[in-house]
Design a protein around this motif. Structure first.
Motif, PDB file in Angstrom:
ATOM      1  N   TRP A 129       0.859  -1.186   0.000  1.00 54.62           N
ATOM      2  CA  TRP A 129       0.000   0.000   0.000  1.00 54.62           C
ATOM      3  C   TRP A 129       0.895   1.236   0.000  1.00 54.62           C
ATOM      4  CZ3 TRP A 129      -5.109  -0.046  -0.812  1.00 54.62           C
ATOM      5  CH2 TRP A 129      -5.803  -1.224  -0.578  1.00 54.62           C
ATOM      6  N   ILE A 130       0.615   2.165  -0.885  1.00 51.39           N
ATOM      7  CA  ILE A 130       1.387   3.403  -0.929  1.00 51.39           C
ATOM      8  C   ILE A 130       0.455   4.599  -0.749  1.00 51.39           C
ATOM      9  CG2 ILE A 130       3.296   2.514  -2.319  1.00 51.39           C
ATOM     10  CD1 ILE A 130       1.979   3.753  -4.776  1.00 51.39           C
ATOM     11  N   TYR A 131       1.035   5.675  -0.229  1.00 50.74           N
ATOM     12  CA  TYR A 131       0.293   6.907   0.015  1.00 50.74           C
ATOM     13  C   TYR A 131       0.919   8.005  -0.832  1.00 50.74           C
ATOM     14  CZ  TYR A 131      -2.070   4.590   3.859  1.00 50.74           C
ATOM     15  OH  TYR A 131      -2.835   3.732   4.613  1.00 50.74           O
ATOM     16  N   THR A 132       0.245   8.356  -1.930  1.00 49.97           N
ATOM     17  CA  THR A 132       0.740   9.421  -2.802  1.00 49.97           C
ATOM     18  C   THR A 132       0.191  10.759  -2.320  1.00 49.97           C
ATOM     19  OG1 THR A 132      -1.091   9.074  -4.345  1.00 49.97           O
ATOM     20  CG2 THR A 132       0.954   7.881  -4.786  1.00 49.97           C
ATOM     21  N   LEU A 133       0.965  11.804  -2.538  1.00 47.86           N
ATOM     22  CA  LEU A 133       0.590  13.123  -2.049  1.00 47.86           C
ATOM     23  C   LEU A 133      -0.449  13.776  -2.959  1.00 47.86           C
ATOM     24  CD1 LEU A 133       4.169  14.413  -1.164  1.00 47.86           C
ATOM     25  CD2 LEU A 133       2.488  13.405   0.383  1.00 47.86           C
ATOM     26  N   PRO A 153      -2.542  15.608   7.930  1.00 48.86           N
ATOM     27  CA  PRO A 153      -3.971  15.360   7.673  1.00 48.86           C
ATOM     28  C   PRO A 153      -4.197  14.305   6.595  1.00 48.86           C
ATOM     29  CG  PRO A 153      -3.531  17.708   7.815  1.00 48.86           C
ATOM     30  CD  PRO A 153      -2.182  17.038   7.810  1.00 48.86           C
ATOM     31  N   ALA A 154      -5.261  13.546   6.758  1.00 50.11           N
ATOM     32  CA  ALA A 154      -5.544  12.435   5.845  1.00 50.11           C
ATOM     33  C   ALA A 154      -5.779  12.902   4.412  1.00 50.11           C
ATOM     34  CB  ALA A 154      -6.756  11.655   6.347  1.00 50.11           C
ATOM     35  N   ASP A 155      -6.328  14.112   4.235  1.00 54.67           N
ATOM     36  CA  ASP A 155      -6.621  14.559   2.876  1.00 54.67           C
ATOM     37  C   ASP A 155      -5.371  15.023   2.118  1.00 54.67           C
ATOM     38  OD1 ASP A 155      -6.182  16.944   4.181  1.00 54.67           O
ATOM     39  OD2 ASP A 155      -8.116  17.842   3.666  1.00 54.67           O
ATOM     40  N   TRP A 156      -4.200  14.894   2.738  1.00 49.91           N
ATOM     41  CA  TRP A 156      -2.954  15.158   2.037  1.00 49.91           C
ATOM     42  C   TRP A 156      -2.490  13.933   1.233  1.00 49.91           C
ATOM     43  CZ3 TRP A 156       1.060  18.278   5.410  1.00 49.91           C
ATOM     44  CH2 TRP A 156       0.495  19.508   5.777  1.00 49.91           C
ATOM     45  N   PHE A 157      -3.207  12.794   1.422  1.00 49.48           N
ATOM     46  CA  PHE A 157      -2.750  11.541   0.821  1.00 49.48           C
ATOM     47  C   PHE A 157      -3.866  10.848   0.051  1.00 49.48           C
ATOM     48  CE2 PHE A 157      -0.729  12.235   4.962  1.00 49.48           C
ATOM     49  CZ  PHE A 157       0.605  12.299   4.608  1.00 49.48           C
ATOM     50  N   TYR A 158      -3.429  10.093  -0.950  1.00 49.46           N
ATOM     51  CA  TYR A 158      -4.322   9.185  -1.660  1.00 49.46           C
ATOM     52  C   TYR A 158      -3.724   7.788  -1.548  1.00 49.46           C
ATOM     53  CZ  TYR A 158      -6.428   6.605  -5.521  1.00 49.46           C
ATOM     54  OH  TYR A 158      -7.055   5.631  -6.274  1.00 49.46           O
ATOM     55  N   ARG A 159      -4.500   6.856  -1.017  1.00 44.69           N
ATOM     56  CA  ARG A 159      -4.001   5.505  -0.781  1.00 44.69           C
ATOM     57  C   ARG A 159      -4.373   4.576  -1.918  1.00 44.69           C
ATOM     58  NH1 ARG A 159      -6.048   0.801   3.286  1.00 44.69           N
ATOM     59  NH2 ARG A 159      -7.755   0.921   1.800  1.00 44.69           N
ATOM     60  N   ARG A 160      -3.412   3.754  -2.344  1.00 42.88           N
ATOM     61  CA  ARG A 160      -3.720   2.731  -3.337  1.00 42.88           C
ATOM     62  C   ARG A 160      -2.775   1.541  -3.168  1.00 42.88           C
ATOM     63  NH1 ARG A 160      -0.416   2.373  -7.796  1.00 42.88           N
ATOM     64  NH2 ARG A 160       1.088   4.064  -8.130  1.00 42.88           N
ATOM     65  N   LEU A 161      -3.207   0.393  -3.650  1.00 38.32           N
ATOM     66  CA  LEU A 161      -2.409  -0.825  -3.603  1.00 38.32           C
ATOM     67  C   LEU A 161      -1.624  -0.973  -4.897  1.00 38.32           C
ATOM     68  CD1 LEU A 161      -1.780  -3.483  -2.016  1.00 38.32           C
ATOM     69  CD2 LEU A 161      -3.670  -4.531  -3.297  1.00 38.32           C
TER      70      LEU A 161
END
Length: 330
Positions: A129-133, A153-161
């Motif tokens: 899982w990666i967290y892109t900005l 803050p969570a809205d600084w990231f987009y999570r995807r596998l």
């Protein structure tokens, strides 16, 4: 009656020896193994960027070591009265850009020099899982992956596998760069047995499956790669929550010790393992705290271990027992 399924671990073709230089990089499980190696007098550089979990961040860190990248203020962002790097652990954060960059660039330069002469690098992958900005994150670059979220803050990231093909591409490019930079280097891959339950149980298993499939594809492709099954030893051999800490996420002392013993059997030869036993005996004596430090019995104990340590130092001059010799000199 058998209470766990024990399986044979394939032995490493080129065993680790005390004369070798080892770099360890990856998840927090890497640091557990690094601590044990250092305790037994191996030459180790452990996580120059701090703890890293995903393949992209690991590959970016290693590429930065190869290139001896110089970081500048444009690579940092300010949050909660401190300056941080998206590529580094929070231990590299500081209240000024100068202080943070000093720590980052010093660590990178040291890693560049060490890696150029390393014999083995052990890479432990924790999650696919990666967290892109997102555009809300400061210093966000398109598609940039955060190695550490710094409690932002969570809205600084987009999570995807990550897809298997994506992991393969990232790691394959990294491996080619490593072998060109240091032709003698051997690579040990492991998958961390730490369970990323914050992602969810199903999501954790999907993630580990992606990593396992990708790594085995690469191990089959390159003859200087070796897979050590730390994940399988905890999940399929021990297979019991007794071997996890109270958070049910991190393997406990008994589990890491079991994996360590399997690591010794698979990745080191008889001579190295025998030397480790001698070093372990000296470590125990070094950590011993007497009831009466002035007694004749204690003085005899100290003199005996000073002689044992001195003899071992003479036999293996590439080891450093200066601290122990000073202690036993009493």
């Amino acid at each position: 009656m058998k209470f766990h399924f024990e399986f044979d671990v394939k032995k490493m073709l080129h065993p680790i020896q005390h004369q070798h230089n080892l770099m360890l990089i990856g998840s927090c499980f890497t640091e557990n193994m690094g601590e044990k190696l250092q305790k037994h007098k191996f030459k180790v550089m452990d996580n120059p960027n701090g703890i890293l979990f995903n393949p992209v961040s690991v590959a970016e860190a290693i590429t930065a070591y190869v290139d001896n990248t110089i970081y500048t203020s444009s690579d940092l962002f300010q949050y909660n009265d401190a300056w941080h790097s998206w590529k580094h652990h929070s231990r590299f954060s500081a209240t000024t850009t100068e202080a943070s960059l000093q720590k980052i660039n010093t660590a990178t330069a040291a890693a560049h020099a060490y890696l150029s002469n390393a014999d083995h690098i052990m890479i432990t992958l924790g999650s696919a899982w990666i967290y892109t900005l997102t555009e809300k994150a400061p210093q966000a670059k398109h598609g940039s992956v955060a190695a550490n979220n710094h409690k932002a803050p969570a809205d600084w990231f987009y999570r995807r596998l990550m897809a298997i093909e994506e992991v393969l591409s990232v790691l394959d490019n990294m491996i080619h760069r490593l072998f060109f930079f240091n032709p003698k280097l051997k690579i040990i891959f492991t998958i961390s047995p730490v369970r990323h339950l914050r992602e969810g149980v199903i999501e954790n298993n999907r993630s580990k499956a992606v990593l396992i499939q990708a790594v085995h594809h690469l191990v089959d492709k390159f003859d200087r790669l070796y897979y050590f099954p730390a994940y399988e030893l905890v999940i399929d051999d021990l297979r019991d929550y007794r071997f996890y800490a109270e958070d049910l996420v991190h393997p406990n002392y008994q589990a890491t010790q079991y994996v360590w013993e399997k690591f010794l059997g698979a990745c080191m030869d008889d001579d190295t393992r025998n030397l480790i036993k001698e070093i372990a005996e000296i470590n125990i004596a070094h950590n011993h705290r007497p009831f009466n430090a002035t007694s004749a019995q204690h003085r005899k104990f100290m003199a005996s271990y000073h002689e044992k340590t001195w003899q071992l130092q003479q036999k293996h001059p590439y080891l450093d027992f200066s601290e122990e010799l000073q202690y036993f000199a009493f």
